[in-house]
Design a protein around this motif. Structure first.
Motif, PDB file in Angstrom:
ATOM      1  N   LEU A 263       0.644  -1.486   0.214  1.00 14.89           N
ATOM      2  CA  LEU A 263       0.370   0.056  -0.044  1.00 14.89           C
ATOM      3  C   LEU A 263       1.046   1.028  -0.091  1.00 14.89           C
ATOM      4  CD1 LEU A 263      -2.992  -1.278   2.361  1.00 14.89           C
ATOM      5  CD2 LEU A 263      -3.179  -0.478  -0.135  1.00 14.89           C
ATOM      6  N   ALA A 264       2.409   1.293   0.627  1.00 16.48           N
ATOM      7  CA  ALA A 264       3.180   2.357   0.872  1.00 16.48           C
ATOM      8  C   ALA A 264       3.436   2.469  -0.153  1.00 16.48           C
ATOM      9  CB  ALA A 264       3.851   2.163   2.023  1.00 16.48           C
ATOM     10  N   LYS A 265       4.163   1.254  -0.998  1.00 16.44           N
ATOM     11  CA  LYS A 265       5.601   1.709  -2.041  1.00 16.44           C
ATOM     12  C   LYS A 265       4.475   1.765  -3.808  1.00 16.44           C
ATOM     13  CE  LYS A 265       8.651  -0.100   1.138  1.00 16.44           C
ATOM     14  NZ  LYS A 265       9.722  -0.541   1.372  1.00 16.44           N
ATOM     15  N   GLU A 266       3.610   0.682  -3.212  1.00 13.16           N
ATOM     16  CA  GLU A 266       2.770   0.830  -4.720  1.00 13.16           C
ATOM     17  C   GLU A 266       1.776   1.882  -5.419  1.00 13.16           C
ATOM     18  OE1 GLU A 266       1.440  -3.309  -6.139  1.00 13.16           O
ATOM     19  OE2 GLU A 266       0.692  -2.623  -7.607  1.00 13.16           O
ATOM     20  N   PHE A 267       1.019   2.084  -4.111  1.00  7.29           N
ATOM     21  CA  PHE A 267      -0.115   2.845  -4.082  1.00  7.29           C
ATOM     22  C   PHE A 267       0.330   4.282  -3.406  1.00  7.29           C
ATOM     23  CE2 PHE A 267      -1.828  -1.332  -4.079  1.00  7.29           C
ATOM     24  CZ  PHE A 267      -2.505  -1.380  -5.528  1.00  7.29           C
ATOM     25  N   HIS A 268       0.948   4.364  -2.709  1.00  2.00           N
ATOM     26  CA  HIS A 268       0.942   5.801  -2.006  1.00  2.00           C
ATOM     27  C   HIS A 268       0.622   6.272  -1.276  1.00  2.00           C
ATOM     28  CE1 HIS A 268       4.460   6.226  -4.632  1.00  2.00           C
ATOM     29  NE2 HIS A 268       3.877   5.432  -5.948  1.00  2.00           N
ATOM     30  N   ILE A 269      -0.325   5.309  -0.373  1.00  2.00           N
ATOM     31  CA  ILE A 269      -1.343   4.836   0.738  1.00  2.00           C
ATOM     32  C   ILE A 269      -0.487   5.799   2.258  1.00  2.00           C
ATOM     33  CG2 ILE A 269      -3.114   4.527   2.053  1.00  2.00           C
ATOM     34  CD1 ILE A 269      -3.900   3.009  -1.278  1.00  2.00           C
TER      35      ILE A 269
END
Ligand SMILES: [Zn+2]
Length: 409
Positions: free
Chosen positions: A361-367
């Motif tokens: 979520l953090a690295k692929e979707f920047h959430i």
């Protein structure tokens, strides 16, 4: 494959050989041999037998990850019959495994198993000894009913997730969807809570997940507490519904949970190592269906122009942990913890786990994403955690998130 033979193990304990005399009165000692079973939802024990009268010996099932050398062992949940008025001592050995290639020792001197006469109300077993060299846990209790369930920690079974959904189905502000099914055709549910009389534009979107890992059952109670708060008449719940869209997956791994596996899903893989690309995990195996259907939903939600502002994945360190931890990749969410600490104690420690949902979520979707690790024993040397504590943690997550968003508008 051989692990499958352990499903639904029912072990009738070998008669102790001491002779079974008929009781002379209703107050006479119960001399019937103790029977052990685990053929129920989330039940699990490899071997357990009455090695001498009122002494049981055995060990939990060791589950091997299909794609690695990892060996997970800690979950046990069994039923004893013929135990009324018996002072019983149980010794479990082989309490050591392998996690991400290294030693995994999740039992400690603070470990206190739980027992119940109805699978709803649970008490701790306080008379416990743990041998740190032999990795052996011995616990003793006098039981007052004929049948008792004993577990590593408070179970949250597949049936409990179904009962939770039945109990809230039809309530205002709630929508229930099925994102997909597991290999064994169990549903992955997505629950949406928001006040639909308020336009979605301008609302924050929060994505909450739990129970990727079978055995980390406190997450089921935390999410139950969050849901019951969000759907309640509490004025703070009304504020949360007006300002926020909650997207909640209450059980990511129903196959593993139903079969009483430790950590893995029904295909003996670790779901929280399955999120690093669309088609293969780090070991180039097909992504498991539980992760694939959730990732498909995230992509669809975002491609329709929607966003996710905050994602939290709830786990447990088992009885090893002594503090609620919030781990985040890339140092995210450092300002979130103080808002939770108004309602429950959480310590912020940035940490990354390759292939995890949070990393994805953090690295692929920047959430902005975090992982909670919640103990199944106690916080420091305070009282042992109860199911009500976990419900209150869930409410605290809802209150803390509302405060956080109000501060950051
Ligand atoms: Zn976990």
């Amino acid at each position: 494959m051989e692990l499958r033979v352990f499903f639904y193990i029912t072990i009738i304990v070998a008669f102790s050989g001491m002779g079974c005399k008929s009781a002379k009165s209703s107050h006479a000692a119960n001399s019937s041999p103790i029977a052990v079973s685990s053929d129920f939802d989330s039940g699990s024990i490899d071997t357990l037998w009455e090695s001498k009268p009122n002494f049981l010996s055995g060990w939990p099932i060791h589950w091997k990850q299909k794609s690695s050398s990892d060996d997970q062992y800690y979950w046990f949940y069994f039923k004893l019959n013929n135990v009324v008025n018996k002072d019983i001592t149980i010794t479990l050995d082989s309490l050591a495994g392998i996690y991400r290639g290294g030693p995994h020792l999740i039992y400690t001197k603070a470990t206190q198993p739980v027992y119940s006469y109805d699978q709803k109300n649970w008490d701790r077993i306080a008379d416990v000894k743990y041998d740190t060299k032999l990795h052996t846990l011995t616990f003793r209790n006098l039981f007052t009913r004929d049948s008792v369930w004993i577990a590593y920690a408070h179970p949250f079974s597949y049936g409990q997730e179904s009962a939770l959904i039945d109990s809230i189905s039809g309530k205002p502000f709630l929508t229930i969807e099925t994102l997909g099914t597991t290999q064994q055709r169990r549903n992955i549910h997505l629950l949406t809570v928001t006040d639909t009389s308020i336009p979605d534009a301008g609302k924050k979107v929060v994505f909450i997940t739990t129970l990727q890992h079978a055995g980390e059952y406190c997450g089921g109670y935390v999410v139950s507490g969050l849901l019951n708060f969000l759907l309640s008449d509490d004025e703070n719940a009304a504020i949360a519904r007006k300002t926020t869209i909650y997207k909640i997956i209450p059980m990511m791994n129903p196959d593993g949970i139903f079969h009483g596996i430790t950590r893995f899903n029904g295909n003996y893989e670790d779901l929280n190592q399955e999120w690093d690309d669309d088609f293969t995990d780090t070991l180039h195996l097909p992504v498991e269906p539980e992760a694939a259907c959730v990732k498909k939903w995230i992509r669809g939600w975002r491609s329709s122009g929607r966003h996710i502002d905050l994602a939290l994945d709830i786990h447990s360190q088992g009885q090893q942990g002594a503090m609620n931890l919030l781990h985040t990749p890339e140092g995210m969410l450092a300002d979130l913890t103080p808002h939770f600490n108004k309602y429950w104690p959480v310590k912020y420690i940035p940490m990354e786990f390759s292939g995890s949902l949070n990393d994805c979520l953090a690295k692929e979707f920047h959430i902005s994403s975090g992982t909670f690790e919640i103990p199944q024993s106690r916080i420091k040397n305070e009282a042992y955690l109860t199911i009500d504590d976990y419900y209150n943690y869930g409410k605290g997550i809802g209150l803390g998130i509302t405060d956080y968003f109000l501060k950051n508008r």
